[in-house]
Design a protein around this motif. Structure first.
Motif, PDB file in Angstrom:
ATOM      1  N   LEU A  83       3.925   4.169 -10.240  1.00 40.51           N
ATOM      2  CA  LEU A  83       3.160   4.148  -9.204  1.00 40.51           C
ATOM      3  C   LEU A  83       4.175   4.708  -8.039  1.00 40.51           C
ATOM      4  CD1 LEU A  83       0.637   3.655  -7.764  1.00 40.51           C
ATOM      5  CD2 LEU A  83       1.313   1.459  -7.331  1.00 40.51           C
ATOM      6  N   TYR A  84       3.606   5.901  -7.391  1.00 36.71           N
ATOM      7  CA  TYR A  84       4.118   6.242  -6.150  1.00 36.71           C
ATOM      8  C   TYR A  84       3.419   5.922  -5.014  1.00 36.71           C
ATOM      9  CZ  TYR A  84       6.916   9.531  -3.240  1.00 36.71           C
ATOM     10  OH  TYR A  84       7.815   9.903  -2.159  1.00 36.71           O
ATOM     11  N   VAL A  85       4.128   5.058  -4.005  1.00 34.17           N
ATOM     12  CA  VAL A  85       3.470   4.817  -2.515  1.00 34.17           C
ATOM     13  C   VAL A  85       3.961   5.976  -1.737  1.00 34.17           C
ATOM     14  CG1 VAL A  85       3.060   2.881  -0.919  1.00 34.17           C
ATOM     15  CG2 VAL A  85       3.357   2.387  -3.461  1.00 34.17           C
ATOM     16  N   GLY A  86       2.997   6.637  -1.141  1.00 36.71           N
ATOM     17  CA  GLY A  86       3.351   7.567  -0.118  1.00 36.71           C
ATOM     18  C   GLY A  86       2.141   7.830   0.763  1.00 36.71           C
ATOM     19  N   ASP A  87       2.476   8.759   1.792  1.00 31.84           N
ATOM     20  CA  ASP A  87       1.506   8.917   2.896  1.00 31.84           C
ATOM     21  C   ASP A  87       1.030  10.408   3.007  1.00 31.84           C
ATOM     22  OD1 ASP A  87       2.785  10.508   5.611  1.00 31.84           O
ATOM     23  OD2 ASP A  87       4.294   9.705   3.996  1.00 31.84           O
ATOM     24  N   SER A  88       1.864  11.167   2.306  1.00 32.96           N
ATOM     25  CA  SER A  88       1.649  12.703   2.267  1.00 32.96           C
ATOM     26  C   SER A  88       0.644  13.156   1.336  1.00 32.96           C
ATOM     27  CB  SER A  88       2.822  13.686   2.451  1.00 32.96           C
ATOM     28  OG  SER A  88       2.637  14.871   2.244  1.00 32.96           O
ATOM     29  N   LEU A  89      -0.513  13.778   1.554  1.00 33.30           N
ATOM     30  CA  LEU A  89      -1.045  14.433   0.533  1.00 33.30           C
ATOM     31  C   LEU A  89      -0.483  15.334  -0.536  1.00 33.30           C
ATOM     32  CD1 LEU A  89      -3.845  14.881  -0.984  1.00 33.30           C
ATOM     33  CD2 LEU A  89      -4.789  16.259   0.870  1.00 33.30           C
ATOM     34  N   HIS A  90      -0.006  16.430   0.469  1.00 35.56           N
ATOM     35  CA  HIS A  90       0.937  17.500  -0.034  1.00 35.56           C
ATOM     36  C   HIS A  90       2.108  16.959  -1.009  1.00 35.56           C
ATOM     37  CE1 HIS A  90       2.368  21.504  -0.810  1.00 35.56           C
ATOM     38  NE2 HIS A  90       3.473  21.361  -0.274  1.00 35.56           N
ATOM     39  N   SER A  91       3.026  16.465  -0.259  1.00 36.44           N
ATOM     40  CA  SER A  91       4.454  15.946  -0.920  1.00 36.44           C
ATOM     41  C   SER A  91       4.305  14.909  -1.849  1.00 36.44           C
ATOM     42  CB  SER A  91       5.004  15.583   0.223  1.00 36.44           C
ATOM     43  OG  SER A  91       5.501  16.676   0.998  1.00 36.44           O
ATOM     44  N   ASP A  92       3.330  13.840  -1.423  1.00 33.89           N
ATOM     45  CA  ASP A  92       3.551  12.698  -2.205  1.00 33.89           C
ATOM     46  C   ASP A  92       2.063  12.612  -3.276  1.00 33.89           C
ATOM     47  OD1 ASP A  92       5.593  11.765  -0.788  1.00 33.89           O
ATOM     48  OD2 ASP A  92       4.119  10.688   0.797  1.00 33.89           O
ATOM     49  N   VAL A  93       1.001  12.791  -2.741  1.00 40.32           N
ATOM     50  CA  VAL A  93      -0.213  12.549  -3.776  1.00 40.32           C
ATOM     51  C   VAL A  93      -0.020  13.888  -4.786  1.00 40.32           C
ATOM     52  CG1 VAL A  93      -2.537  12.859  -4.030  1.00 40.32           C
ATOM     53  CG2 VAL A  93      -1.617  11.394  -2.085  1.00 40.32           C
ATOM     54  N   VAL A  94      -0.071  15.187  -4.331  1.00 44.53           N
ATOM     55  CA  VAL A  94      -0.041  16.174  -5.148  1.00 44.53           C
ATOM     56  C   VAL A  94       1.055  16.251  -6.064  1.00 44.53           C
ATOM     57  CG1 VAL A  94      -0.066  18.734  -5.232  1.00 44.53           C
ATOM     58  CG2 VAL A  94      -1.688  17.548  -3.743  1.00 44.53           C
ATOM     59  N   GLY A  95       2.301  15.998  -5.372  1.00 48.49           N
ATOM     60  CA  GLY A  95       3.728  15.818  -6.073  1.00 48.49           C
ATOM     61  C   GLY A  95       3.792  14.748  -7.214  1.00 48.49           C
ATOM     62  N   GLY A  96       3.087  13.916  -6.873  1.00 47.99           N
ATOM     63  CA  GLY A  96       2.954  12.701  -8.091  1.00 47.99           C
ATOM     64  C   GLY A  96       2.178  12.934  -8.921  1.00 47.99           C
ATOM     65  N   LEU A  97       0.975  13.311  -8.603  1.00 47.16           N
ATOM     66  CA  LEU A  97      -0.146  13.545  -9.839  1.00 47.16           C
ATOM     67  C   LEU A  97       0.457  14.673 -10.801  1.00 47.16           C
ATOM     68  CD1 LEU A  97      -3.434  13.462  -7.752  1.00 47.16           C
ATOM     69  CD2 LEU A  97      -2.468  11.630  -9.238  1.00 47.16           C
ATOM     70  N   ASN A  98       1.082  15.817 -10.053  1.00 48.98           N
ATOM     71  CA  ASN A  98       1.639  16.899 -10.875  1.00 48.98           C
ATOM     72  C   ASN A  98       2.541  16.391 -11.873  1.00 48.98           C
ATOM     73  OD1 ASN A  98      -0.344  18.608  -9.799  1.00 48.98           O
ATOM     74  ND2 ASN A  98       1.074  19.656  -8.495  1.00 48.98           N
ATOM     75  N   ALA A  99       3.317  15.130 -11.439  1.00 43.93           N
ATOM     76  CA  ALA A  99       4.415  14.828 -12.381  1.00 43.93           C
ATOM     77  C   ALA A  99       3.895  13.830 -13.410  1.00 43.93           C
ATOM     78  CB  ALA A  99       5.514  14.208 -11.632  1.00 43.93           C
ATOM     79  N   GLY A 100       2.417  13.335 -13.395  1.00 47.73           N
ATOM     80  CA  GLY A 100       2.048  12.511 -14.400  1.00 47.73           C
ATOM     81  C   GLY A 100       1.982  11.222 -13.745  1.00 47.73           C
ATOM     82  N   TRP A 101       2.541  10.974 -12.634  1.00 46.45           N
ATOM     83  CA  TRP A 101       2.560   9.628 -11.904  1.00 46.45           C
ATOM     84  C   TRP A 101       1.105   9.063 -11.540  1.00 46.45           C
ATOM     85  CZ3 TRP A 101       7.301   9.259  -8.365  1.00 46.45           C
ATOM     86  CH2 TRP A 101       8.430   9.631  -8.775  1.00 46.45           C
ATOM     87  N   GLN A 102       1.120   7.786 -11.251  1.00 44.30           N
ATOM     88  CA  GLN A 102      -0.042   7.343 -10.466  1.00 44.30           C
ATOM     89  C   GLN A 102       0.318   7.269  -9.172  1.00 44.30           C
ATOM     90  OE1 GLN A 102      -1.981   3.788 -12.611  1.00 44.30           O
ATOM     91  NE2 GLN A 102      -0.262   4.105 -14.236  1.00 44.30           N
ATOM     92  N   VAL A 103      -0.584   7.287  -7.914  1.00 36.39           N
ATOM     93  CA  VAL A 103      -0.344   7.203  -6.727  1.00 36.39           C
ATOM     94  C   VAL A 103      -0.956   6.402  -5.898  1.00 36.39           C
ATOM     95  CG1 VAL A 103      -0.456   8.802  -4.674  1.00 36.39           C
ATOM     96  CG2 VAL A 103       0.137   9.852  -6.927  1.00 36.39           C
ATOM     97  N   ALA A 104      -0.385   5.624  -5.044  1.00 33.91           N
ATOM     98  CA  ALA A 104      -0.914   4.957  -3.980  1.00 33.91           C
ATOM     99  C   ALA A 104      -0.870   5.490  -2.727  1.00 33.91           C
ATOM    100  CB  ALA A 104      -0.555   3.450  -3.926  1.00 33.91           C
ATOM    101  N   TRP A 105      -2.234   6.233  -2.188  1.00 33.26           N
ATOM    102  CA  TRP A 105      -1.845   6.921  -0.859  1.00 33.26           C
ATOM    103  C   TRP A 105      -2.096   6.046   0.206  1.00 33.26           C
ATOM    104  CZ3 TRP A 105      -6.195  11.315   0.391  1.00 33.26           C
ATOM    105  CH2 TRP A 105      -5.724  11.984   1.203  1.00 33.26           C
ATOM    106  N   TYR A 106      -1.161   6.144   1.150  1.00 31.65           N
ATOM    107  CA  TYR A 106      -1.134   5.109   2.523  1.00 31.65           C
ATOM    108  C   TYR A 106      -1.944   6.062   3.640  1.00 31.65           C
ATOM    109  CZ  TYR A 106       0.576   2.189   6.304  1.00 31.65           C
ATOM    110  OH  TYR A 106       0.532   1.346   7.405  1.00 31.65           O
ATOM    111  N   THR A 107      -3.174   5.988   3.561  1.00 38.58           N
ATOM    112  CA  THR A 107      -3.601   6.815   4.615  1.00 38.58           C
ATOM    113  C   THR A 107      -5.061   6.263   5.181  1.00 38.58           C
ATOM    114  OG1 THR A 107      -4.673   9.342   4.638  1.00 38.58           O
ATOM    115  CG2 THR A 107      -4.870   8.000   2.556  1.00 38.58           C
ATOM    116  N   ASP A 108      -5.520   6.889   6.349  1.00 38.93           N
ATOM    117  CA  ASP A 108      -7.006   6.455   6.572  1.00 38.93           C
ATOM    118  C   ASP A 108      -7.876   7.796   6.427  1.00 38.93           C
ATOM    119  OD1 ASP A 108      -6.335   4.151   7.924  1.00 38.93           O
ATOM    120  OD2 ASP A 108      -5.699   5.201   9.782  1.00 38.93           O
ATOM    121  N   GLY A 109      -7.277   8.626   5.492  1.00 42.85           N
ATOM    122  CA  GLY A 109      -8.170  10.135   5.395  1.00 42.85           C
ATOM    123  C   GLY A 109      -9.016   9.807   4.091  1.00 42.85           C
TER     124      GLY A 109
END
Length: 230
Positions: A180-206
């Motif tokens: 699980l990757y906990v990060g705030d950036s859609l581009h760097s953290d969410v997209v990067g994590g998903l492309n790597a096959g990870w699960q993601v917890a996105w810290y955002t109000d978006g």
């Protein structure tokens, strides 16, 4: 979200309040440099955000050097504002002030401590190595809990490059789907994590990532604690 065996945290604007530190450092710099002080602070902030983003995109693309990034953002800032000032001096003063204002996000430490009691953890962060290492040294409580520290400059690639996530996966010692990757950036953290096959917890109000069950969106750290049952 199931099967999590390792939790990676992003550093800036996830555990640490980078935006607030940046804001306060610019306030300090505005008071230090006479020519900059003549420009309305709001304009300084908005212009800096624009040129800083441009410079970092060029650095990520390999078209700007590290030193060119460090001082170049202030060269562009002063040019855009139509003032004269020494960009190297400004860069040094800014970084000193920026370091003075490093703080953890409200609620982050308590939940982080609870997570580390149940899961092995690591940090995966973009940025210059000396700055990121200095942040970790400032908060040794965090560093002591990490079994993996992955800093982009030390590995030669930035998030969301797949190679950086491959390195981080190997250091975690578990399968990609178990991270699980906990990060705030859609581009760097969410997209990067998903492309790597990870699960993601996105810290955002978006907005949520529609139709993607591997992404959990949160803005309150207690919600992350609930997800991980800690």
């Amino acid at each position: 979200m199931t099967g999590i065996r390792f939790v990676y945290f992003d550093l800036d604007d996830t555990l640490l309040d980078h935006r607030q530190a940046q804001h306060l450092a610019l306030v300090d710099l505005h008071g230090m440099l006479p020519t900059l002080g003549e420009v309305p602070l709001r304009k300084v902030h908005s212009t800096y955000r624009e040129v800083n983003g441009k410079v970092w995109r060029e650095y990520a693309a390999g078209t700007r050097s590290k030193e060119g990034t460090r001082s170049g953002r202030f060269e562009l800032l002063f040019e855009a504002l139509g003032i004269e000032a020494d960009a190297m001096v400004a860069a040094d003063k800014y970084l000193e002030a920026y370091a003075d204002h490093w703080e953890l996000h409200e609620g982050a430490l308590e939940v982080f401590d609870r997570v580390t009691k149940r899961y092995p953890t690591g940090v995966l962060t973009n940025g210059f190595a000396e700055a990121q290492r200095a942040k970790l040294a400032r908060f040794p409580h965090l560093t002591a809990a990490f079994s993996a520290i992955v800093i982009s400059e030390e590995e030669g690639v930035l998030k969301p490059h797949p190679e950086l996530f491959r390195i981080a996966t190997a250091r975690a010692g578990v399968g990609p789907a178990e991270i699980l990757y906990v990060g705030d950036s859609l581009h760097s953290d969410v997209v990067g994590g998903l492309n790597a096959g990870w699960q993601v917890a996105w810290y955002t109000d978006g907005e949520e990532v529609a139709g993607e069950p591997r992404v959990f969106r949160f803005s309150d750290w207690t919600d992350l604690a609930g997800l991980l049952r800690v």
